[in-house]
Design an enzyme around this catalytic site. Structure first.
Site, short mmCIF file in Angstrom:
data_model
loop_
_atom_site.label_atom_id
_atom_site.label_comp_id
_atom_site.label_asym_id
_atom_site.label_seq_id
_atom_site.Cartn_x
_atom_site.Cartn_y
_atom_site.Cartn_z
CE1 TYR A 185 76.95 35.44 48.16
CE2 TYR A 185 76.29 34.44 50.20
CZ TYR A 185 75.98 34.58 48.96
OH TYR A 185 74.89 34.19 48.34
CG ASP A 197 76.22 40.59 56.03
OD1 ASP A 197 75.69 39.84 56.62
OD2 ASP A 197 76.64 40.19 54.59
CE LYS A 252 74.03 31.71 55.47
NZ LYS A 252 75.24 32.85 55.07
C1 LIG Z 1 74.47 33.59 53.89
C2 LIG Z 1 74.93 34.98 53.92
C3 LIG Z 1 74.32 36.06 53.43
C4 LIG Z 1 73.16 35.56 52.40
O1 LIG Z 1 71.95 34.92 53.18
P1 LIG Z 1 70.87 34.29 52.64
O2 LIG Z 1 69.72 33.96 53.84
O3 LIG Z 1 71.35 32.87 52.08
O4 LIG Z 1 70.28 34.83 51.40
C5 LIG Z 1 74.60 37.33 53.52
N1 LIG Z 1 75.53 37.66 54.12
C6 LIG Z 1 76.43 36.67 54.80
C7 LIG Z 1 77.59 37.19 55.56
C8 LIG Z 1 76.22 35.34 54.61
O5 LIG Z 1 77.07 34.44 55.28
#
Ligand SMILES: *Cc1c(COP(=O)(O)O)cnc(C)c1O
Length: 192
Positions: free
Chosen positions: A35, A130, A160
């Site tokens: 994601y 990411d 996060k």
């Molecule tokens: C949660 C998440 C995102 C998006 O982050 P938000 O602050 O919720 O927009 C992107 N990449 C990964 C791996 C995530 O777990």
């Protein structure tokens, strides 16, 4: 150089634009079950026809928005070279969670990250980790998985945990792309 923004989604949108600007290419490779936030270009994640035909699988996302997004199974050592072969000179970045947290906990197979590092270098594509979920969690000392696996991506996204509970995001790199980062910052401010 680290750029702070408001969310992980914005971090992933930012690095995608940066990778496209830097390489002059448009397609991206991502992995099933990973994601990268809810920007339209990333909302392709299932296998089967949906993936191979670059079709969006979230309601409200247009086909055009995902037409440059190619997806392959995580930990498949052969799929990525295959995509580079069939899309020669067209891949801007490969983006992934180095340890997948968004479809269960999936660790990379030995050699998987290394193979992707090698093939992105060979094809002048950027490797993006990411680490919105993994950053500061896989090891105490390291910022990101590169500290655990010994592999340095071209760009890293964070979010996060760096906000300590508040919405937050950041992306960074080790110095090669900073001119482009500044340029994009200016364009963003000017609304271009
Ligand atoms: C949660 C998440 C995102 C998006 O982050 P938000 O602050 O919720 O927009 C992107 N990449 C990964 C791996 C995530 O777990």
């Amino acid at each position: 150089m680290v750029r702070f923004i408001n969310s992980g989604k914005e971090a992933c949108m930012g690095v995608l634009r940066l990778a496209r600007a830097f390489t002059g290419k448009e397609k991206l490779i991502m992995f099933d079950g990973c994601y990268q936030g809810h920007a339209d270009a990333f909302l392709v994640k299932d296998g089967s026809d949906v993936a191979t035909l670059c079709l969006p699988d979230s309601p409200g996302v247009s086909r055009a928005a995902t037409s440059e997004t190619l997806t392959v199974p995580f930990n498949d050592l052969y799929a990525v070279p295959g995509l580079f072969e069939t899309n020669k000179g067209e891949i801007a970045p490969v983006i992934l969670e180095p340890v997948v947290g968004n479809s269960g906990l999936i660790a990379p197979k030995p050699d998987f990250l290394e193979a992707i590092r090698r093939i992105t270098k060979e094809n002048n594509a950027l490797l993006i980790f990411d680490e919105v979920m993994t950053g500061f969690r896989l090891s105490y000392g390291g910022w990101w998985s590169s500290g655990v696996f010994g592999i340095t991506p071209d760009l890293t996204t964070l979010g996060k945990i760096i906000g300590g509970g508040l919405p937050s995001g950041a992306y960074g790199e080790e110095g090669r792309l900073w001119r482009w980062l500044s340029l994009l910052d200016q364009c963003n401010r000017l609304g271009r």
